[in-house]
Design an enzyme around this catalytic site. Structure first.
Site, PDB file in Angstrom:
ATOM      1  N   TYR A 118       0.814  -1.256   0.006  1.00  0.00           N
ATOM      2  CA  TYR A 118       0.234   0.292  -0.574  1.00  0.00           C
ATOM      3  C   TYR A 118       1.082   1.233  -0.172  1.00  0.00           C
ATOM      4  O   TYR A 118       0.405   2.004  -0.132  1.00  0.00           O
ATOM      5  CB  TYR A 118      -1.020  -0.081   1.252  1.00  0.00           C
ATOM      6  CG  TYR A 118      -2.632  -0.754   1.214  1.00  0.00           C
ATOM      7  CD1 TYR A 118      -2.378  -2.330   0.897  1.00  0.00           C
ATOM      8  CD2 TYR A 118      -3.204  -0.571   1.318  1.00  0.00           C
ATOM      9  CE1 TYR A 118      -3.514  -2.445   1.096  1.00  0.00           C
ATOM     10  CE2 TYR A 118      -4.580  -1.131   2.059  1.00  0.00           C
ATOM     11  CZ  TYR A 118      -4.926  -2.518   0.894  1.00  0.00           C
ATOM     12  OH  TYR A 118      -5.669  -3.321   1.291  1.00  0.00           O
ATOM     13  N   LYS A 164       3.957 -14.874   3.359  1.00  0.00           N
ATOM     14  CA  LYS A 164       4.690 -15.879   0.956  1.00  0.00           C
ATOM     15  C   LYS A 164       5.862 -15.644   1.846  1.00  0.00           C
ATOM     16  O   LYS A 164       6.787 -15.745   0.367  1.00  0.00           O
ATOM     17  CB  LYS A 164       3.898 -14.942   0.152  1.00  0.00           C
ATOM     18  CG  LYS A 164       4.033 -15.903  -0.393  1.00  0.00           C
ATOM     19  CD  LYS A 164       2.730 -17.001  -1.130  1.00  0.00           C
ATOM     20  CE  LYS A 164       2.982 -17.688  -1.994  1.00  0.00           C
ATOM     21  NZ  LYS A 164       2.002 -19.229  -1.938  1.00  0.00           N
ATOM     22  N   ASP A 196      -1.878 -18.745   1.221  1.00  0.00           N
ATOM     23  CA  ASP A 196      -3.055 -19.757   0.564  1.00  0.00           C
ATOM     24  C   ASP A 196      -3.163 -20.440   1.802  1.00  0.00           C
ATOM     25  O   ASP A 196      -4.421 -20.669   1.413  1.00  0.00           O
ATOM     26  CB  ASP A 196      -2.237 -19.724  -0.348  1.00  0.00           C
ATOM     27  CG  ASP A 196      -0.464 -19.925  -0.434  1.00  0.00           C
ATOM     28  OD1 ASP A 196      -0.732 -21.191   0.760  1.00  0.00           O
ATOM     29  OD2 ASP A 196      -0.332 -21.130  -1.316  1.00  0.00           O
ATOM     30  N   ASP A 220      -5.327  -7.155   4.549  1.00  0.00           N
ATOM     31  CA  ASP A 220      -6.950  -6.555   4.701  1.00  0.00           C
ATOM     32  C   ASP A 220      -7.626  -7.910   3.938  1.00  0.00           C
ATOM     33  O   ASP A 220      -8.747  -8.781   4.324  1.00  0.00           O
ATOM     34  CB  ASP A 220      -6.245  -5.776   3.057  1.00  0.00           C
ATOM     35  CG  ASP A 220      -7.958  -5.357   2.592  1.00  0.00           C
ATOM     36  OD1 ASP A 220      -8.819  -4.911   3.409  1.00  0.00           O
ATOM     37  OD2 ASP A 220      -7.370  -5.547   1.413  1.00  0.00           O
ATOM     38  N   ASP A 224     -11.572  -9.590   6.370  1.00  0.00           N
ATOM     39  CA  ASP A 224     -12.623 -10.001   5.015  1.00  0.00           C
ATOM     40  C   ASP A 224     -13.808 -11.133   4.983  1.00  0.00           C
ATOM     41  O   ASP A 224     -14.547 -11.669   5.289  1.00  0.00           O
ATOM     42  CB  ASP A 224     -12.732  -9.638   3.683  1.00  0.00           C
ATOM     43  CG  ASP A 224     -13.234  -8.082   3.203  1.00  0.00           C
ATOM     44  OD1 ASP A 224     -12.910  -7.271   4.561  1.00  0.00           O
ATOM     45  OD2 ASP A 224     -13.907  -7.425   2.364  1.00  0.00           O
TER      46      ASP A 224
END
Ligand code: NAD
Ligand code: IPM
Ligand code: MN
Length: 329
Positions: A118, A164, A196, A220, A224
């Site tokens: 970001y 990752k 993942d 982020d 959700d």
């Protein structure tokens, strides 16, 4: 005792009105003042984070923010989202706590909020290639790791660090620094998990998690998902904290343009964010618990349409106020 309220866009003003109504009943000594952020601020003066809003936030005890964002600006150069990203960076609220709880699932995602993709270098090369860069300094990883270990120590003493590291250098450094910080927390069990797999585990076996710490964009996306597996996006609050200065309290969800203006938005994420504010910004844990209990009661009695009920934002808010202890209505 000054709280800056940022009603934002879409369903933002609807859920903020709910929070203001409940806070006036529960904590009438708080001074609530309203400022512009997001699309509303762009329309008023061209800047998604006006100087006077930033100044008010800096001088406040806490910032209570509703979602921003409007499809009208999706393709524009100046966008509402730039306002919230800049506000987070200016306040340096690097630790974004996103709790998700339902039944025997009880976890908190600690999302790094002011680094990574970001905030890294971005641009367009001569040949037309567009790039965003994931950048982290080890110090940024160290401070978020400490926060996460402290939180895990106060909870179930299990920390899952999500990265990752099989592909990204930033993740390999992240993993190394988290391991170093772990030395000071021998009482907390640390595990590393690839992002993942973490998504799959969150969807299929969320009970295994206590505290999850991860970089900005992974956090982020996973938050959700965590919201969805614990009752829905309309329920999920967050607290963004720095080392000093005001905290920023906001729902995980967005401005929900598809239902804006209809008076049916679920205000629970906003109300729970207000409860996190009472707890973290003011140390008013008792009031926070009372608010959470009243919200749970209203959820059981009269849910909003996203949960299969028929309550409006306003009627749900009255149900919450009615469930507050007498004397605080
Ligand atoms: P969204 O979270 O706004 O909506 C996703 C889905 O969830 C929609 O169907 C929506 O109706 C539903 N929903 C969300 N919150 C709800 C609530 N409180 N009650 C009932 N239903 C609810 O995500 P989106 O549509 O991808 O994004 C819309 C805008 O919000 C975009 O401009 C985005 O940038 C912005 N956004 C802002 C924030 C923030 O301010 N922190 C967070 C996420 C998205
Ligand atoms: C969130 C939102 C924001 C983010 C957007 C609106 C910039 O999705 O708070 O989760 O990605 O941080
Ligand atoms: Mn998000």
């Amino acid at each position: 005792m000054r709280v800056v309220c940022l009603p934002g866009d879409g369903i933002g003003p609807e859920v903020m009105a709910s929070a203001e109504r409940v806070l006036r009943a529960l904590a009438p000594d708080l001074e609530l003042e309203t400022h512009l952020l997001g699309a509303a601020a762009i329309r008023a003066g061209g800047d998604p984070l006006p100087e006077e809003t930033l100044a008010a936030c800096r001088g406040a005890a806490a910032v209570l923010k509703a979602p921003i964002g409007d499809p009208e600006f999706d393709a524009a150069d100046i966008r509402p989202e730039q306002g919230i990203m800049r506000l987070r960076a200016e306040l340096d609220v690097y630790a974004n706590l996103r709790p998700a709880r339902q039944g025997d699932v009880d976890l908190v995602i600690v999302r790094e909020l002011v680094g990574g993709l970001y905030f890294g270098a971005r641009g367009v090369r001569e040949d037309g290639t567009v790039f965003d860069t994931c950048e982290y300094h080890p110090r940024q990883v160290e401070r978020i790791a400490r926060r996460a270990f402290e939180l895990a120590r106060a909870r179930g003493r299990k920390l899952t660090s999500v990265d990752k590291a099989n592909v990204l250098d930033t993740s390999r450094m992240w993993r190394r620094v988290v391991r170093e910080v772990a030395g000071a927390y021998p009482d907390v069990e640390l595990e590393d998990m690839l992002v993942d797999n973490a998504a799959m585990q969150l969807a299929s076996a969320p009970r295994q998690f206590d505290v999850i710490v991860t970089e900005n964009m992974f956090g982020d996306i996973l938050s959700d998902l965590a919201a969805a597996v614990t009752g829905g996006l309309g329920l999920a609050p967050s607290a963004s904290l720095g080392d000093s200065g005001p905290g920023l309290f906001e729902p995980v969800h967005g401005s929900a343009p598809d239902i804006a203006g209809r008076g049916i938005a679920n205000p629970v994420a906003m109300l729970r964010s207000a409860a996190l504010m009472l707890e973290h910004a003011f140390g008013r844990t008792e009031e926070a618990r009372r608010l959470e209990a009243a919200v749970d009661r209203a959820l059981a009695d009269t849910p909003t349409p996203d949960l299969g009920g028929s309550a409006t934002t306003a009627s749900f808010t009255e149900a919450v106020c009615g469930a507050l202890p007498a004397g605080a209505r």
